[in-house]
Write a protein that holds these residues in place. Structure first.
Motif, PDB file in Angstrom:
ATOM      1  N   SER A  68     -17.518 -39.846 -27.786  1.00  0.00           N
ATOM      2  CA  SER A  68     -16.745 -40.445 -28.873  1.00  0.00           C
ATOM      3  C   SER A  68     -16.774 -39.574 -30.122  1.00  0.00           C
ATOM      4  O   SER A  68     -15.744 -39.366 -30.770  1.00  0.00           O
ATOM      5  CB  SER A  68     -17.283 -41.836 -29.202  1.00  0.00           C
ATOM      6  N   LEU A  69     -17.949 -39.044 -30.458  1.00  0.00           N
ATOM      7  CA  LEU A  69     -18.053 -38.137 -31.611  1.00  0.00           C
ATOM      8  C   LEU A  69     -17.204 -36.890 -31.413  1.00  0.00           C
ATOM      9  O   LEU A  69     -16.544 -36.416 -32.343  1.00  0.00           O
ATOM     10  CB  LEU A  69     -19.506 -37.731 -31.834  1.00  0.00           C
ATOM     11  N   SER A  70     -17.222 -36.353 -30.209  1.00  0.00           N
ATOM     12  CA  SER A  70     -16.431 -35.158 -29.923  1.00  0.00           C
ATOM     13  C   SER A  70     -14.940 -35.430 -30.109  1.00  0.00           C
ATOM     14  O   SER A  70     -14.227 -34.624 -30.727  1.00  0.00           O
ATOM     15  CB  SER A  70     -16.706 -34.677 -28.502  1.00  0.00           C
ATOM     16  N   THR A 109     -13.528 -25.063 -39.480  1.00  0.00           N
ATOM     17  CA  THR A 109     -14.358 -24.174 -38.661  1.00  0.00           C
ATOM     18  C   THR A 109     -15.684 -24.841 -38.310  1.00  0.00           C
ATOM     19  O   THR A 109     -16.157 -24.747 -37.168  1.00  0.00           O
ATOM     20  CB  THR A 109     -14.603 -22.842 -39.394  1.00  0.00           C
ATOM     21  N   ALA A 110     -16.275 -25.537 -39.266  1.00  0.00           N
ATOM     22  CA  ALA A 110     -17.529 -26.258 -39.004  1.00  0.00           C
ATOM     23  C   ALA A 110     -17.306 -27.362 -37.973  1.00  0.00           C
ATOM     24  O   ALA A 110     -18.136 -27.553 -37.077  1.00  0.00           O
ATOM     25  CB  ALA A 110     -18.091 -26.839 -40.298  1.00  0.00           C
ATOM     26  N   PHE A 111     -16.194 -28.084 -38.083  1.00  0.00           N
ATOM     27  CA  PHE A 111     -15.881 -29.126 -37.101  1.00  0.00           C
ATOM     28  C   PHE A 111     -15.737 -28.508 -35.709  1.00  0.00           C
ATOM     29  O   PHE A 111     -16.209 -29.076 -34.723  1.00  0.00           O
ATOM     30  CB  PHE A 111     -14.604 -29.869 -37.476  1.00  0.00           C
ATOM     31  N   ALA A 112     -15.076 -27.359 -35.613  1.00  0.00           N
ATOM     32  CA  ALA A 112     -14.909 -26.706 -34.314  1.00  0.00           C
ATOM     33  C   ALA A 112     -16.264 -26.294 -33.738  1.00  0.00           C
ATOM     34  O   ALA A 112     -16.513 -26.462 -32.541  1.00  0.00           O
ATOM     35  CB  ALA A 112     -13.995 -25.487 -34.455  1.00  0.00           C
ATOM     36  N   MET A 117     -20.769 -27.617 -29.881  1.00  0.00           N
ATOM     37  CA  MET A 117     -22.170 -27.986 -29.621  1.00  0.00           C
ATOM     38  C   MET A 117     -22.262 -29.356 -28.939  1.00  0.00           C
ATOM     39  O   MET A 117     -23.037 -29.532 -27.989  1.00  0.00           O
ATOM     40  CB  MET A 117     -22.980 -28.013 -30.924  1.00  0.00           C
ATOM     41  N   LEU A 118     -21.464 -30.310 -29.402  1.00  0.00           N
ATOM     42  CA  LEU A 118     -21.449 -31.632 -28.767  1.00  0.00           C
ATOM     43  C   LEU A 118     -21.050 -31.532 -27.301  1.00  0.00           C
ATOM     44  O   LEU A 118     -21.651 -32.181 -26.436  1.00  0.00           O
ATOM     45  CB  LEU A 118     -20.476 -32.569 -29.495  1.00  0.00           C
ATOM     46  N   ASN A 119     -20.043 -30.714 -27.022  1.00  0.00           N
ATOM     47  CA  ASN A 119     -19.583 -30.586 -25.640  1.00  0.00           C
ATOM     48  C   ASN A 119     -20.590 -29.858 -24.764  1.00  0.00           C
ATOM     49  O   ASN A 119     -20.627 -30.091 -23.555  1.00  0.00           O
ATOM     50  CB  ASN A 119     -18.202 -29.934 -25.603  1.00  0.00           C
ATOM     51  N   LEU A 120     -21.403 -29.013 -25.339  1.00  0.00           N
ATOM     52  CA  LEU A 120     -22.508 -28.423 -24.570  1.00  0.00           C
ATOM     53  C   LEU A 120     -23.506 -29.500 -24.158  1.00  0.00           C
ATOM     54  O   LEU A 120     -23.966 -29.526 -23.015  1.00  0.00           O
ATOM     55  CB  LEU A 120     -23.208 -27.335 -25.387  1.00  0.00           C
ATOM     56  N   PHE A 121     -23.837 -30.397 -25.078  1.00  0.00           N
ATOM     57  CA  PHE A 121     -24.744 -31.498 -24.748  1.00  0.00           C
ATOM     58  C   PHE A 121     -24.104 -32.452 -23.733  1.00  0.00           C
ATOM     59  O   PHE A 121     -24.785 -32.957 -22.837  1.00  0.00           O
ATOM     60  CB  PHE A 121     -25.168 -32.253 -26.001  1.00  0.00           C
ATOM     61  N   ILE A 122     -22.818 -32.700 -23.880  1.00  0.00           N
ATOM     62  CA  ILE A 122     -22.124 -33.566 -22.922  1.00  0.00           C
ATOM     63  C   ILE A 122     -22.211 -32.968 -21.521  1.00  0.00           C
ATOM     64  O   ILE A 122     -22.494 -33.664 -20.545  1.00  0.00           O
ATOM     65  CB  ILE A 122     -20.656 -33.784 -23.353  1.00  0.00           C
TER      66      ILE A 122
END
Length: 141
Positions: A68-70, A109-112, A117-122
């Motif tokens: 959801s955050l991603s 850029t920070a959001f990207a 990083m979130l998708n790596l954890f996912i």
């Protein structure tokens, strides 16, 4: 200065280089947009899977929050990109808007980065992945 004949038009080499840089930037922007759409689609698919499996998934709450955050960060990044594009089209020729454009660009850029990083954890907590290849090789006799 050398000239290149393209059809009936004569174009000098410096104009060709300028056109090539613009063409590269356009292709890069289109490719980035397609990758953004692919990532959003993948996250929507993962969210659907997690919601279908429900509490049976080992990391249900964590995955639900991360996905959801991603998705939210991708949407916000898209909105920032759109606002930056509109700012460039409408007011970037005015010096007082340069600082705003830089801030928007840095935040996007920070959001990207954080979305990556979130998708790596996912990916790390996704239980749909096949077992490591080493386990399959040990079972072969």
């Amino acid at each position: 200065m050398a000239q290149v004949v393209a059809g009936d038009e004569r174009v000098n080499e410096t104009e060709m280089k300028a056109m090539d840089a613009n063409r590269y930037a356009t292709k890069k922007t289109i490719a980035q947009g397609m990758l953004d759409i692919a990532l959003l689609t993948a996250n929507a698919s993962q969210l659907k899977y997690i919601l279908q499996v429900g509490e049976q998934h080992q990391f249900y709450k964590l995955m639900l929050i991360l996905i959801s955050l991603s998705i939210v960060m991708q949407i916000l990044s898209g909105v920032l990109s759109l606002s930056l594009s509109l700012l460039r089209d409408c007011r970037l020729h005015q010096p007082e808007f340069h600082q705003s454009a830089n801030v928007i660009n840095h935040v996007r850029t920070a959001f990207a980065f954080f979305t990556t990083m979130l998708n790596l954890f996912i990916s790390a907590f996704d239980s749909r992945l096949p077992p490591p290849q080493g386990d399959l090789l040990n079972n072969v006799n």
